[in-house]
Structure formats: C-alpha cells, structure tokens
Design an enzyme around this catalytic site. Sequence first.
Site, mmCIF file in Angstrom:
data_model
loop_
_atom_site.group_PDB
_atom_site.id
_atom_site.type_symbol
_atom_site.label_atom_id
_atom_site.label_comp_id
_atom_site.label_asym_id
_atom_site.label_seq_id
_atom_site.Cartn_x
_atom_site.Cartn_y
_atom_site.Cartn_z
ATOM 1 N N VAL A 187 0.907 -1.418 0.418
ATOM 2 C CA VAL A 187 0.176 0.047 0.132
ATOM 3 C C VAL A 187 0.829 1.514 0.039
ATOM 4 O O VAL A 187 1.258 1.431 1.312
ATOM 5 C CB VAL A 187 -1.136 -0.001 1.592
ATOM 6 C CG1 VAL A 187 -1.826 1.258 1.468
ATOM 7 C CG2 VAL A 187 -1.825 -1.433 1.301
ATOM 8 N N GLY A 188 0.461 2.005 -1.217
ATOM 9 C CA GLY A 188 2.508 2.692 -0.886
ATOM 10 C C GLY A 188 1.303 4.188 -1.586
ATOM 11 O O GLY A 188 0.684 4.167 -2.369
ATOM 12 N N GLU A 191 7.029 18.825 -7.535
ATOM 13 C CA GLU A 191 6.886 17.694 -6.536
ATOM 14 C C GLU A 191 7.149 18.348 -5.682
ATOM 15 O O GLU A 191 7.830 19.370 -5.521
ATOM 16 C CB GLU A 191 8.157 16.729 -7.341
ATOM 17 C CG GLU A 191 7.989 15.980 -7.793
ATOM 18 C CD GLU A 191 7.088 14.734 -7.365
ATOM 19 O OE1 GLU A 191 7.045 14.743 -6.105
ATOM 20 O OE2 GLU A 191 7.002 13.936 -7.721
#
Length: 474
Positions: free
Chosen positions: A162-163, A274
């Site tokens: 799960v990322g 980012e």
Amino acid sequence: MPYDDLRSFLDTLDKESQLLRITEEVLPEPDLAAAANAAGRIGEGAPALYFDNVKGFTDARIAMNVHGSWRNHALALGLPPDTSVREQVEEFARRWDAFPVAPERREDAPWRENAQQGADIDLFKVLPLFRLNDGDGGFYLDKAAVVSRDPRDPDHFGKQNVGTYRIEVIGRDRLAFQPVPMHDVAQHLHAAEELGEDLPIAITLGNDPVITVVAGMPMGYDQSEYEMAGALRGAPAPIATAPLTGFDVPWGSEVVIEGVVESRKRQIEGPFGEFTGHYSGGRRMPTIRMDRVSYRTNPVFESLYLGMPWTEVDYLVGPNTCVPLLKQLRAEFPEVQAVNAMYTHGLAVIVSTKKRYGGFAKAVGMRAMTTPHGLGYVTQVIVVDEDVDPFDLPQVMWAMSAKVNPQDDVVIVPNLSVMALAPAASTPGITSKMIIDATTPVAPDNRGHFDTPVRDLPETPEWADRLRALIAAR
C-alpha cells in the site's frame, strides 16, 4: 477512538476548530491550490480546508491540507492537538512496537454504493479534477493509496503493498503513474513484465488518516501497511475486498479504482511540481487502464498541495520517515538515540548516537544511507552526540560549528542511487552522498580539544518549568 474513514476525521477536525469551510465561490485554478499553499505559510496550527462551492463544478466536495499541521497530525493519531513534534515522533515509535496488528475485514464498504465499469468509466464525472501548480502537465491524484501484489507470491499478505505514488489523469479511463525503482510497486511491476503480464492494481482515494500515513512510510518489503495501521491506530484497521481484483483495500475509502498497469506500455507523464520544491520534467512512465470505479454517494475528493516546504506533504511524511529509520538503525546500532528525517522526506537526515569507538558515527551514517529508504532518498547525514537533540536545529548547528573538521569529518561517497526526482542529482537517479560527523571524537580518534565541555546547570530544568508556568500565568 480511531477513525474508520475520512469523513469521521473531518468531523473531528471541525469540532477541534481545525477545519475551515470555504463557502464563497472559488475558482478551481488557481484558488484551490493557492489556498492550500497559503495554509503552509500561516503557522503550525493551520486547519484543513473544505470547498463545496467551486466555479464550473455542479457537485464538488474537496478537502485539502487534511494532515497539514502538527495539530492535525496529532489528531490523526488520536493525540491531543497540542502534542509537540518530538512527543508525536516518540509516540509513533512506541506504537511501532505493537506491530503487527491484524486488520479486520468488513462487508458493506461505503464505496460500494456506486460504480462505473468498462466502457462506462469516466473519471471526470466522479472527481472534480484540477491542477495543483501552474506548470503541471495535467490533473494529478497525489494523495491516493495504491494497492498491488507481488506476482511471484500473490497470496503473501505482507508483500501486498500500500503506497503513495503520483498519478496523472491522461484520459477518462487512463492514468499514468511514476513507480520509483526503490519502491515496492516498481518491484511488482518489474516481476509482472518479466512474466509478460499486466499488473493488477487498486487505487483508493479519500482514506482514513492513518492509512494515508502508512502509505507514505518506508517499511520492509514483506511488512504489511494494514498491520502497521492497526498498531498506529491502537485497533485493527478495517479493510474490505475489492470486487474486481480481490485485493484488500481500506473499508472507508471515498473512491476505489481497479484496473491494471499495462505491461511494457509507457506514455509521457509530467511535469509535476514535486515535494522537492522543484518541477520534475516529463518522462515516459507506465500507464494504467481503469476497469472499474467504485465510489461513495457524493464522494469527497481529497487532494494534497506540495511544493516549496513546508506544505502538507512535509507534515505527512515527517514522523513516518523518522521512526522507520530510527528502528532500522537501532536494530544494528543500539547506541542510536533519535533520528530527525523531517527534511524533504529524508533527503537530509540528522542522527544522534552514542559511540563505541573512533569512526563509529561515520558507520552509522553509512548505514542510514543503505536502509530501504536511504537507498533512494538519504543523500546527506549529519551525525551528532547523544546529548544533542536532532530536532533542535540550534543545537545541531552548534555541533556542526564546534566539532566538525571538514578534512576529517566530511565523507563524500560518489555514484550512489537516489530517486530520479532529486533535483541535485547530476544524472537522474545517481548522486554523491555526504556524511558530516559532528560528534565528539573518541579513542582511538584522539584529536581536537573537547575534554572540558560546558554543561547545563543542574537547576536548569526546574527553572525552565518555573519560567513556562510564569509565562502561562501572565
């Protein structure tokens, strides 16, 4: 009481005056992102933001900055909102020791209320999409939890990852995403492509606050994020079975997207503003075909602004980067006292440690760079003595000023791996890394003049408490 979904957490934030409802009409661009950007500039008690009157959208519910202050982060962990950063990290570390806590499988997940499938999928009809920074190449899902399995061992619960990964919407039923090579999903995709197969995937949006925390946490390859969520919640994490893939997904999600990463297909993805505070350029990245979209009635779209720190992402991935590095280092070097990896998701790390012998601190620094997270992120390590608080930057700067002889205490290691997004990398994915040993030399490293340090007076802690009480009583 742990939160089973995003909505219950928003209710708590509202009751604690940590949710600001923006009722006036706003523009999707630039107002939504600009407001979340501004929240990161108004102090550590900034609230979450909730918008439901967005020009051009007839039925939008957008939550931003949900984890975007230390008060909100504390509430996500069930702590008092005034819990200090150091105390939050220490409590995080204590709860880590309860891992693993098995999840609880539930039926009747709220995201089963509505669905699109096959040719009927149109993500633009489900989510009010908007750009986050003016140079972004498109709309991004940047706060999703992505679930994938190891094709070589699909029944191993711990290897189900799960990322959080950046995901660009490139069509009504198509996405592009960036699997950093050091991350588990990249290993899953590599294995699937070696077999000549697509990689099944589930993408969940609008999750409970602890699932979001563990999805950005550098854990071991075979360690389950759901079992870690249970440890951090103090109760089993509720999960449900996704209908198309059969994957385990959060029970309380707002939206669940199921599909496949298409084998050996690539498309230009990016640019994107980012977490490094810089844009990353467009690159050829894997594509996802959506096969089913399940969603709650009137779904809340949770998004995250990221850019020049501090923004929500820095609160979100601060403690959950500090603690894994602390635990992984301490497993081999019990002398390690604390780790501060708050800065840009651990590109820079400060470690305090006792020392066994001369050169020991540099060995600790090298190990920090070779942890699972360190391989792709940790480019600079400052190592300080055990009596220096790595979360107190004036103390750290004192240690660097007073104890560092650059010729002996700065180590540069060339040509090591780093994530391609690191803007300082001379070639994307490759960089030099640095250790600064700001500790007091011990035998046989006998040099300098450190034998007569000034210590705080014994009465200082008592007087600090007295002064705080007097200030509070003014």
